[in-house]
Each structure stands twice: as structure tokens, then as C-alpha cells.
Design a protein around this motif. Structure first.
Motif, mmCIF file in Angstrom:
data_model
loop_
_atom_site.group_PDB
_atom_site.id
_atom_site.type_symbol
_atom_site.label_atom_id
_atom_site.label_comp_id
_atom_site.label_asym_id
_atom_site.label_seq_id
_atom_site.Cartn_x
_atom_site.Cartn_y
_atom_site.Cartn_z
ATOM 1 N N GLN A 116 46.867 68.776 75.876
ATOM 2 C CA GLN A 116 45.635 68.209 76.414
ATOM 3 C C GLN A 116 44.750 69.264 77.084
ATOM 4 O O GLN A 116 43.701 68.932 77.640
ATOM 5 N N THR A 117 45.176 70.524 77.059
ATOM 6 C CA THR A 117 44.328 71.586 77.605
ATOM 7 C C THR A 117 43.311 72.071 76.579
ATOM 8 O O THR A 117 42.300 72.677 76.943
ATOM 9 N N ALA A 118 43.580 71.828 75.300
ATOM 10 C CA ALA A 118 42.636 72.211 74.244
ATOM 11 C C ALA A 118 41.541 71.166 74.127
ATOM 12 O O ALA A 118 41.780 69.978 74.392
ATOM 13 N N PRO A 119 40.328 71.553 73.741
ATOM 14 C CA PRO A 119 39.252 70.571 73.558
ATOM 15 C C PRO A 119 39.627 69.538 72.505
ATOM 16 O O PRO A 119 40.270 69.868 71.504
ATOM 17 N N LEU A 120 39.254 68.296 72.726
ATOM 18 C CA LEU A 120 39.516 67.260 71.739
ATOM 19 C C LEU A 120 38.696 67.539 70.487
ATOM 20 O O LEU A 120 37.494 67.811 70.560
ATOM 21 N N ALA A 121 39.335 67.487 69.327
ATOM 22 C CA ALA A 121 38.630 67.738 68.068
ATOM 23 C C ALA A 121 37.532 66.704 67.868
ATOM 24 O O ALA A 121 37.705 65.523 68.178
ATOM 25 N N GLU A 122 36.396 67.162 67.331
ATOM 26 C CA GLU A 122 35.247 66.296 67.107
ATOM 27 C C GLU A 122 34.833 66.356 65.638
ATOM 28 O O GLU A 122 35.297 67.193 64.873
ATOM 29 N N GLY A 123 33.906 65.481 65.275
ATOM 30 C CA GLY A 123 33.359 65.477 63.931
ATOM 31 C C GLY A 123 34.080 64.511 63.029
ATOM 32 O O GLY A 123 34.297 63.347 63.382
ATOM 33 N N SER A 124 34.503 64.970 61.861
ATOM 34 C CA SER A 124 35.113 64.104 60.850
ATOM 35 C C SER A 124 36.621 64.024 61.051
ATOM 36 O O SER A 124 37.416 64.391 60.177
ATOM 37 N N VAL A 125 37.007 63.552 62.220
ATOM 38 C CA VAL A 125 38.412 63.425 62.581
ATOM 39 C C VAL A 125 38.643 62.050 63.193
ATOM 40 O O VAL A 125 37.710 61.376 63.634
ATOM 41 N N GLY A 126 39.918 61.643 63.250
ATOM 42 C CA GLY A 126 40.251 60.383 63.880
ATOM 43 C C GLY A 126 39.426 59.240 63.333
ATOM 44 O O GLY A 126 39.210 59.127 62.115
ATOM 45 N N ALA A 127 38.966 58.399 64.230
ATOM 46 C CA ALA A 127 38.178 57.238 63.816
ATOM 47 C C ALA A 127 36.852 57.624 63.181
ATOM 48 O O ALA A 127 36.193 56.790 62.549
ATOM 49 N N GLY A 128 36.437 58.889 63.336
ATOM 50 C CA GLY A 128 35.176 59.334 62.749
ATOM 51 C C GLY A 128 35.297 59.903 61.353
ATOM 52 O O GLY A 128 34.293 60.317 60.761
ATOM 53 N N ALA A 129 36.507 59.908 60.789
ATOM 54 C CA ALA A 129 36.723 60.557 59.493
ATOM 55 C C ALA A 129 35.862 59.966 58.392
ATOM 56 O O ALA A 129 35.361 60.687 57.517
ATOM 57 N N GLY A 130 35.675 58.651 58.387
ATOM 58 C CA GLY A 130 34.904 57.999 57.333
ATOM 59 C C GLY A 130 33.575 57.446 57.786
ATOM 60 O O GLY A 130 32.977 56.613 57.094
ATOM 61 N N ALA A 131 33.077 57.917 58.922
ATOM 62 C CA ALA A 131 31.819 57.389 59.468
ATOM 63 C C ALA A 131 30.604 57.957 58.730
ATOM 64 O O ALA A 131 30.587 59.127 58.340
ATOM 65 N N THR A 132 29.588 57.118 58.546
ATOM 66 C CA THR A 132 28.329 57.530 57.918
ATOM 67 C C THR A 132 27.167 56.889 58.669
ATOM 68 O O THR A 132 27.340 55.937 59.428
ATOM 69 N N VAL A 133 25.951 57.414 58.435
ATOM 70 C CA VAL A 133 24.747 56.879 59.076
ATOM 71 C C VAL A 133 23.621 56.810 58.055
ATOM 72 O O VAL A 133 23.666 57.446 57.002
ATOM 73 N N GLY A 134 22.601 56.010 58.370
ATOM 74 C CA GLY A 134 21.402 55.927 57.533
ATOM 75 C C GLY A 134 21.640 55.228 56.216
ATOM 76 O O GLY A 134 21.481 55.829 55.149
ATOM 77 N N LYS A 135 21.957 53.926 56.249
ATOM 78 C CA LYS A 135 22.434 53.266 55.031
ATOM 79 C C LYS A 135 21.526 52.165 54.482
ATOM 80 O O LYS A 135 21.981 51.342 53.687
#
Length: 334
Positions: free
Chosen positions: A142-161
Motif C-alpha cells: 500500500q506504499t506504492a501509488p494505486l494503479a490508474e487507467g485501464s485497470v480494475g473496474a476501469g478496464a472496460g470503461a468507455t465514454v462518448g457513446k
């Protein structure tokens, strides 16, 4: 309070919370877990018209359970709610939960995004995925920054549909936090919006509906909706949702946590255009650990800090995303 009064800090410095992801990049889905081993006061605000959620009624101020032990943000649409059961099972095995006398019952709230049309619709976060994300949270670094972007619940997220997936761009997961004196407030956001994502400071569009499948130009989706008028419709109804969790060390009651969630939800309107549509299931959770020492700012200050943190997390969700499955990301056009 000016924005300069807020000092950026790592999300993991907010409070004694734990964060973990499970990601299936090939299938384009995943889940993200925020664990409160000692419990946290919870609140929620649901503004979208198509939510997929678990245990949101429990967070109503008049209901008796006072603390929650985790929030699970997941892909998989309604199928993804199964991941929360994996979170609960892992927490029970570790002795974390509400003591009912007969058994420990972990209180796990959950919301999901629709990502079934992005990658492999047959793969959804399940009990094993929720358990794996919880293990990552409780046993990971937990000392490392939490991964962001296309990971976890955001892996399949999209916008502008508005014009369908062929003209969409990649969304993702963002995590940002600030301190104000002893107060610490952060946010995790999964941006899977029907609308475009904009920078609230400048109004510039970051990612959204492209003018054509092979175009780099992003259209103003609100103008497109007005122009379509009576003929405006989504290619796939109820397939969008932005889900978030505010985390803080503030001392809050359930009613106060709910008010913070309501205030923070304004960040959606500041970043996503349009937002809270009938095709979005927009939800904001709050987890307050009560660890703040000394004087606490007024509730309105806490709510405003939460709004700023969520704005930053929403922007990071799209700016940190990477293109995949044929859908480009903002960084691809930089």
C-alpha cells in the motif's frame, strides 16, 4: 477555500483503508475494492437512471447498521455484483465484519458498470475476482501509488457513446486525494459515461464521442443531442455508469456522509457532459474512518474538498486510460 489550499497526497495516505484491483485485460473487465478493516461510516448518492448496486438501502441514515467494511466497484453489469460476495467471504475469513452473535457478517456495498459490449461479454468479475481484489488490498504493497487507467473496474470503461461504440473513446479508473490541515479526502472514480469527459478548469474536452469511427476530432455531445432532437437515442440503453467512492479520515455520521456524497456528485456535472442521464447509473459512495485528530472543518468544507478530489479522479480516469479492443484513449491523440 481556494484550490491552492488543497495539498495533493497519495490516496493510500488518506486513512487506514486498503485498496486492491483484479483485472482481466484480455476480456476488458475487472473490479476494485476499498476495504475498511476497522469499519467506516458509509453514505451514498445515486443520481443515474440505471444503477446496478448492492446494499445502498442499508446506507440510508434511518437504517440501523452504522458501519461498512468494503466498497466493491466492478465491471460486468449486474453480473458483477457477484464480486462483492467474494469480498465478503475473504473478509469473513480474516475476522472482519459485523458481529451478529452467530457469525461475522462483512457489510460490502457494491456498484457495477456495463462493460459487456467492450471485451468478452462471457467474462465477468465473480466471487473469485472479488476475493482476489480483496487479497490484493489486504496483502499488497500500500506504499506504492494505486494503479490508474485501464485497470480494475476501469478496464472496460468507455465514454462518448451517443453514436455507438465505434465512435467512443476509452474511459478508466482514476484515484486522487488532498489534505487540508489534518483533514484528508480522496476519491476513486470509474468513468464509463454516456457523455464526454472535460477538464473542469478549462472546459476543454479530454475524451468522448468522435465525429467518425476513424476520426481524431471529438464532437460536442450536448450539441449533438440537441441537434438530434426527437430522433436522439442510445444505440444500447442503460450501458453507461460512472461509479465512485469518496474516502476520508473525517468524523461523520451516516447523514453527514450522505450529504458529502450529494455534494461530491456535483463533480460529475463539472466533468461529464451530459451527466446523470437515463442511460447512466451514476453512484457516489462515502467511507469515513473517523480518524481525524483535532478540530474538524465544517461539513460544507469537507463536501467541497470531496468534490475537488472527485473532479481530479474523474479527469485522471480518462487521461490515464490506455486504448484497447479497438477503442482509442485520450493519450493516443496527445
Amino acid at each position: 477555500m481556494t484550490a491552492s489550499a488543497l495539498f495533493p497526497i497519495p490516496l493510500t495516505d488518506v486513512a487506514s483503508l486498503r485498496f486492491g484491483h483484479w483485472t482481466d485485460a484480455a476480456a476488458g473487465t475487472g473490479c476494485t475494492v476499498i476495504v475498511a478493516p476497522d469499519g467506516a461510516t458509509g453514505g451514498v448518492d445515486v443520481r443515474g437512471g440505471a444503477p446496478a448496486s448492492r446494499e445502498t438501502d442499508l446506507l440510508r441514515p434511518e437504517n440501523t447498521v452504522q458501519q461498512i467494511h468494503a466498497v466493491c466497484l466492478s465491471g460486468g453489469s449486474a453480473f458483477g455484483l457477484e464480486a462483492a460476495s467474494g469480498v465478503a467471504r475473504e473478509l469473513e475469513e480474516r475476522g472482519i465484519g459485523l458481529d451478529t452473535g452467530a457469525a461475522l457478517v462483512p457489510i460490502v456495498c457494491s456498484s457495477c458498470i456495463f462493460d459487456l459490449a467492450f471485451g468478452d461479454a462471457a467474462v465477468r468479475p465473480d466471487v473469485a475476482a472479488g476475493s482476489a481484489a480483496t487479497v490484493a488490498a489486504l496483502d499488497g504493497d500500500q506504499t506504492a501509488p494505486l494503479a490508474e487507467g485501464s485497470v480494475g473496474a476501469g478496464a472496460g470503461a468507455t465514454v462518448g457513446k451517443l453514436n455507438g461504440p465505434a465512435c467512443a473513446m476509452k474511459g478508466g479508473l482514476g484515484a486522487r486525494a488532498f489534505s487540508l490541515g489534518n483533514l484528508r479526502v480522496g476519491a476513486i472514480a470509474v468513468v464509463n459515461a454516456c457523455g464526454n469527459a472535460c477538464d473542469p478548469a478549462t472546459g476543454a474536452t479530454i475524451a468522448g464521442m468522435r465525429t467518425a469511427p476513424d476520426a481524431r476530432e471529438i464532437a460536442d455531445m450536448e450539441d449533438a443531442l440537441f441537434a438530434a432532437g426527437a430522433h436522439a437515442q442510445m444505440p444500447l440503453d442503460r450501458t453507461n455508469t460512472t461509479i465512485s467512492c469518496i474516502v476520508t479520515n473525517a468524523r461523520l455520521t451516516k447523514a453527514e456522509a450522505t450529504k458529502v456524497a450529494q455534494m461530491a456528485a456535483d463533480a460529475y456535472a463539472h466533468v461529464i457532459r451530459p451527466t446523470h442521464t437515463t442511460n447512466d447509473g451514476d453512484t457516489v459512495y462515502v467511507m469515513a474512518t473517523g480518524e481525524l485528530e483535532g478540530d474538524q472543518p465544517p461539513l460544507d468544507v469537507i463536501g467541497l474538498a470531496a468534490t475537488r478530489a472527485l473532479e481530479a479522479a474523474l479527469v485522471a480516469g480518462v487521461s490515464e486510460a490506455t486504448g484497447s479492443h479497438g477503442i482509442p484513449a485520450a493519450r493516443d491523440f496527445a
